[in-house]
Enzyme design. Structure first.
Site, PDB file in Angstrom:
ATOM      1  N   ASP A  35       0.835  -1.338   0.011  1.00  0.00           N
ATOM      2  CA  ASP A  35      -0.014  -0.210  -0.140  1.00  0.00           C
ATOM      3  C   ASP A  35       0.911   1.137  -0.040  1.00  0.00           C
ATOM      4  O   ASP A  35       0.648   2.322   0.994  1.00  0.00           O
ATOM      5  CB  ASP A  35      -0.947   0.021   1.241  1.00  0.00           C
ATOM      6  CG  ASP A  35      -1.650  -1.259   1.656  1.00  0.00           C
ATOM      7  OD1 ASP A  35      -1.934  -1.999   0.477  1.00  0.00           O
ATOM      8  OD2 ASP A  35      -1.886  -1.647   2.569  1.00  0.00           O
ATOM      9  N   GLU A 206     -10.617  -1.042  -4.529  1.00  0.00           N
ATOM     10  CA  GLU A 206     -10.180  -0.352  -3.594  1.00  0.00           C
ATOM     11  C   GLU A 206      -8.946   0.613  -3.765  1.00  0.00           C
ATOM     12  O   GLU A 206      -8.605   0.476  -5.112  1.00  0.00           O
ATOM     13  CB  GLU A 206      -9.553  -1.325  -2.416  1.00  0.00           C
ATOM     14  CG  GLU A 206      -8.737  -2.287  -2.763  1.00  0.00           C
ATOM     15  CD  GLU A 206      -8.531  -3.420  -1.863  1.00  0.00           C
ATOM     16  OE1 GLU A 206      -9.342  -3.661  -0.897  1.00  0.00           O
ATOM     17  OE2 GLU A 206      -7.508  -4.358  -1.887  1.00  0.00           O
TER      18      GLU A 206
END
Length: 347
Positions: A35, A206
Site C-alpha cells: 500500500d 479499493e
C-alpha cells in the site's frame, strides 16, 4: 488495503539488507511492504507503506523510507503508533490495525491519513494526524475523519489538492463494499467540508489514487482480490477531480514472474518522468490465496499523445528505473498526485 504484514523490518533486513538508519543498495523489488503512498520531497522519493520500524511489527505503527536514486533507501523512522491515537478503542472492538497511509502537505504542515480496521465487528474508520516534517512525529487530530457502515468500508484514504481550484479532496473506500466516496476537505485538512457525490467506476475494488496531467484527471485504483491473480490496476479519466469518469481499462496486471500488482501511487520525478510505486507478489501465475509477503516495486509510466496510459511492464533488477543524483536539490514541498503544494504535475 487492509492486510497484515508480519515482522516488517526484520523481513526487510533479511530480504534486501536494508537496515534501519543506514542506506543499502536495492532494486526492484525495492523492499517488503504494501500500500505505498509515494511523493517527492526536495528531490528525494519518499515511500509511506503499510508497516513501520520495529522487529516484531503487528499493524500498530507507520514508518517511511526515502531514496535519492531509487537504489539506496534510508529508513525515516516511526511516524505514529496505534497507542498514540486516543479514539482508537472508542468503538469497543477487541483489536485494531493500521493500514494504507496517504500523505499530503499544505501551508508548512504534513498530514497523514490512515485506515483503522478491521471492518467487523465494528465499522472501519479513517483518521488524520499532523506533523511539522514529513518524518513526523505526527499528532492525531483527536477524532475519526470518516467512519464506515451501511455497506461502506472506510479504508484506503488518498488526498488530492486540485492545482486548478486549490480544493482538497479525500478519496476512500473499497473492499467489502467496493464503493468509492469523495469528500471536500476544509482548508485545515483535518475536517470535512462536504461530501461530493461520485459514481463508483467500473472494476473498482479499493486503493484509489488521483493525479492530473495536462487538463486530464486520472482516477486509478485496484481491482480484484489482494492475494490472488485478479489483483490489478485500472483507471478512468475525467474533466474534473470528481468525474464524470470515462473508464479506460487495466494498465498493470500479473505476468510470468509477478502477480497481484496494486495499491499504488503515481509520482512525477523532478525531471518530469512519471513513475508508479506499487506492491506485488514475487511469484508466477497460480491460484490464490498467495502466501508470504508483498514487495514494493517502482516502474515507468508512458502516456500516448491523447493522454491514455500505456500498459505498464513490471521490471526487475537493473531494468528498474533510477534517478540521477543531483548535487544541489531545490527546496520545496512534495511532488505527487496527493501533495497540495506539489510542483505542477502537468509535464
Amino acid at each position: 488495503m487492509k492486510r497484515h504484514l508480519i515482522t516488517f523490518c526484520a523481513a526487510i533486513a533479511a530480504a534486501t539488507g536494508i537496515g534501519l538508519g543506514s542506506g543499502v543498495l536495492a532494486r526492484n523489488p525495492q523492499f517488503q511492504g504494501a500500500d505505498p503512498h509515494a511523493m517527492f520531497v526536495n528531490g528525494e522519493l519518499w515511500v509511506f507503506p503499510t508497516g513501520g520500524p520495529g522487529g516484531s511489527w503487528a499493524a500498530d505503527r507507520f514508518g517511511a523510507f526515502s531514496s535519492r536514486d531509487l537504489k539506496t533507501w534510508k529508513s525515516r523512522g516511526e511516524l505514529i503508533r496505534r497507542d498514540q491515537i486516543g479514539w482508537i478503542k472508542d468503538d469497543g472492538a477487541p483489536e485494531h490495525f493500521l493500514w494504507a497511509p496517504g500523505v499530503a502537505t499544505r501551508n508548512g504542515k504534513w498530514f497523514l491519513y490512515y485506515s483503522v480496521g478491521p471492518q467487523n465487528p465494528t465499522p472501519s474508520r479513517i483518521g488524520v494526524a499532523v506533523a511539522d516534517r514529513p518524518e513526523g512525529p505526527y499528532r492525531d487530530s483527536g477524532v475519526p475523519l470518516v467512519t464506515g457502515g451501511n455497506g461502506f468500508e472506510a479504508i484506503d484514504p488518498m488526498v488530492f489538492v486540485d492545482p486548478s481550484s486549490g480544493k482538497a479532496y479525500l478519496y476512500a473506500g473499497g473492499s467489502a463494499g467496493a464503493t468509492l466516496r469523495v469528500w471536500e476537505l476544509k482548508p485545515d485538512m483535518i475536517h470535512i467540508a462536504r461530501e461530493v457525490k461520485v459514481a463508483t467506476p467500473p472494476q473498482f475494488t479499493e486503493g484509489s489514487f488521483m493525479h492530473k496531467r495536462g487538463k486530464l484527471y486520472y482516477l486509478s485504483y485496484s481491482h480484484g482480490v489482494f492475494n490472488g491473480p485478479s489483483y490489478s490496476v485500472h483507471y478512468a479519466t475525467a474533466p474534473s477531480p470528481t468525474g464524470p469518469w470515462t473508464y479506460r481499462g487495466a494498465i498493470l496486471t500479473g505476468d510470468a514472474h509477478h502477480q497481484g500488482p496494486g495499491h499504488h501511487s503515481f509520482v512525477q520525478t523532478p525531471s518530469g518522468q512519471w513513475l508508479i510505486v506499487y506492491h506485488r507478489w514475487e511469484r508466477g501465475p497460480g491460484a490464490g490465496p498467495y502466501q508470504g509477503e508483498r514487495q514494493i516495486a517502482i516502474d515507468r509510466i508512458r502516456y500516448t499523445a491523447d493522454g491514455r496510459i500505456l500498459p505498464i511492464h513490471m521490471s526487475d533488477g537493473n531494468a528498474s528505473p533510477t534517478l540521477p543524483v543531483r548535487s544541489h536539490q531545490s527546496s520545496g514541498s512534495g511532488r505527487s498526485g496527493g501533495s497540495p503544494h506539489a510542483q505542477s504535475p502537468g509535464a
